[in-house]
Design a protein around this motif. Structure first.
Motif, PDB file in Angstrom:
ATOM      1  N   LEU A  24      -9.306 -18.909 -13.200  1.00 64.00           N
ATOM      2  CA  LEU A  24      -8.114 -18.745 -14.034  1.00 64.00           C
ATOM      3  C   LEU A  24      -6.876 -19.275 -13.324  1.00 64.00           C
ATOM      4  O   LEU A  24      -6.030 -19.938 -13.938  1.00 64.00           O
ATOM      5  N   LEU A  25      -6.779 -19.003 -12.045  1.00 67.82           N
ATOM      6  CA  LEU A  25      -5.654 -19.485 -11.260  1.00 67.82           C
ATOM      7  C   LEU A  25      -5.634 -21.016 -11.247  1.00 67.82           C
ATOM      8  O   LEU A  25      -4.578 -21.633 -11.425  1.00 67.82           O
ATOM      9  N   ALA A  26      -6.785 -21.625 -11.064  1.00 63.73           N
ATOM     10  CA  ALA A  26      -6.882 -23.084 -11.054  1.00 63.73           C
ATOM     11  C   ALA A  26      -6.476 -23.649 -12.414  1.00 63.73           C
ATOM     12  O   ALA A  26      -5.776 -24.670 -12.486  1.00 63.73           O
ATOM     13  N   GLU A  27      -6.895 -23.004 -13.500  1.00 65.89           N
ATOM     14  CA  GLU A  27      -6.510 -23.450 -14.837  1.00 65.89           C
ATOM     15  C   GLU A  27      -5.002 -23.345 -15.031  1.00 65.89           C
ATOM     16  O   GLU A  27      -4.375 -24.246 -15.606  1.00 65.89           O
ATOM     17  N   ILE A  75       0.311 -25.932 -15.351  1.00 67.77           N
ATOM     18  CA  ILE A  75       1.675 -26.119 -14.827  1.00 67.77           C
ATOM     19  C   ILE A  75       1.901 -27.581 -14.451  1.00 67.77           C
ATOM     20  O   ILE A  75       2.956 -28.154 -14.766  1.00 67.77           O
ATOM     21  N   HIS A  76       0.924 -28.204 -13.812  1.00 69.27           N
ATOM     22  CA  HIS A  76       1.042 -29.619 -13.452  1.00 69.27           C
ATOM     23  C   HIS A  76       1.208 -30.485 -14.696  1.00 69.27           C
ATOM     24  O   HIS A  76       2.011 -31.423 -14.707  1.00 69.27           O
ATOM     25  N   GLU A  77       0.450 -30.169 -15.744  1.00 65.84           N
ATOM     26  CA  GLU A  77       0.566 -30.932 -16.987  1.00 65.84           C
ATOM     27  C   GLU A  77       1.957 -30.764 -17.595  1.00 65.84           C
ATOM     28  O   GLU A  77       2.560 -31.726 -18.065  1.00 65.84           O
ATOM     29  N   LYS A  78       2.483 -29.541 -17.575  1.00 67.22           N
ATOM     30  CA  LYS A  78       3.820 -29.298 -18.115  1.00 67.22           C
ATOM     31  C   LYS A  78       4.879 -30.034 -17.305  1.00 67.22           C
ATOM     32  O   LYS A  78       5.836 -30.577 -17.869  1.00 67.22           O
ATOM     33  N   ILE A  79       4.702 -30.055 -15.984  1.00 63.64           N
ATOM     34  CA  ILE A  79       5.655 -30.779 -15.134  1.00 63.64           C
ATOM     35  C   ILE A  79       5.608 -32.264 -15.460  1.00 63.64           C
ATOM     36  O   ILE A  79       6.651 -32.919 -15.561  1.00 63.64           O
ATOM     37  N   SER A  80       4.419 -32.804 -15.653  1.00 66.35           N
ATOM     38  CA  SER A  80       4.274 -34.224 -15.990  1.00 66.35           C
ATOM     39  C   SER A  80       4.964 -34.532 -17.306  1.00 66.35           C
ATOM     40  O   SER A  80       5.664 -35.537 -17.429  1.00 66.35           O
ATOM     41  N   VAL A  81       4.773 -33.657 -18.285  1.00 64.71           N
ATOM     42  CA  VAL A  81       5.410 -33.855 -19.590  1.00 64.71           C
ATOM     43  C   VAL A  81       6.930 -33.789 -19.436  1.00 64.71           C
ATOM     44  O   VAL A  81       7.662 -34.604 -20.008  1.00 64.71           O
ATOM     45  N   ALA A  82       7.406 -32.840 -18.641  1.00 63.98           N
ATOM     46  CA  ALA A  82       8.857 -32.703 -18.431  1.00 63.98           C
ATOM     47  C   ALA A  82       9.418 -33.943 -17.730  1.00 63.98           C
ATOM     48  O   ALA A  82      10.505 -34.410 -18.076  1.00 63.98           O
ATOM     49  N   GLU A  83       8.692 -34.469 -16.763  1.00 63.25           N
ATOM     50  CA  GLU A  83       9.136 -35.679 -16.066  1.00 63.25           C
ATOM     51  C   GLU A  83       9.197 -36.860 -17.037  1.00 63.25           C
ATOM     52  O   GLU A  83      10.152 -37.632 -17.018  1.00 63.25           O
ATOM     53  N   GLU A  84       8.173 -36.993 -17.866  1.00 63.86           N
ATOM     54  CA  GLU A  84       8.160 -38.069 -18.854  1.00 63.86           C
ATOM     55  C   GLU A  84       9.315 -37.899 -19.851  1.00 63.86           C
ATOM     56  O   GLU A  84       9.960 -38.869 -20.222  1.00 63.86           O
ATOM     57  N   ALA A  85       9.565 -36.662 -20.259  1.00 68.76           N
ATOM     58  CA  ALA A  85      10.674 -36.404 -21.185  1.00 68.76           C
ATOM     59  C   ALA A  85      11.997 -36.789 -20.533  1.00 68.76           C
ATOM     60  O   ALA A  85      12.881 -37.364 -21.194  1.00 68.76           O
ATOM     61  N   GLY A  86      12.137 -36.514 -19.256  1.00 70.59           N
ATOM     62  CA  GLY A  86      13.349 -36.900 -18.531  1.00 70.59           C
ATOM     63  C   GLY A  86      13.525 -38.402 -18.501  1.00 70.59           C
ATOM     64  O   GLY A  86      14.648 -38.912 -18.678  1.00 70.59           O
TER      65      GLY A  86
END
Length: 99
Positions: A53-56, A61-72
């Protein structure tokens, strides 16, 4: 009974006790190994799902960060495009007035 016979008798009793102790220790070692196996199985069944669960969560979180970076990056490009459109609109207005 002579002293030698008494000593032999005591040695035989001690040897029997030692044999019994060795058997007990062998049994105890087997019990410890079995307990260790059960403990490891319990730990694995308890911790492994939590680690999964922790790994998931970390992956999410990594996916959300990637999306946020792309949005930026997209926002930065939109800002540039808005500036260019504003400049072009002003130039078009100047050209229309000049005609």
């Amino acid at each position: 009974m002579s002293n030698e016979e008494k000593i032999l008798e005591l040695l035989q009793a001690m040897q029997a006790d030692m044999t019994s102790m060795k058997a007990d220790m062998t049994s105890m070692k087997a019990e410890i190994k079995a307990s260790e196996s059960r403990m490891l199985a319990m730990m694995e069944s308890y911790f492994e799902p939590k680690f999964n669960l922790l790994a998931e969560d970390i992956k999410s979180i990594h996916e959300k960060i990637s999306v946020a970076e792309e949005a930026g990056k997209v926002e930065a490009r939109v800002d540039v495009l808005e500036s260019v459109v504003k400049i072009h609109s002003q130039e078009i207005e100047k050209l229309k007035r000049a005609q």
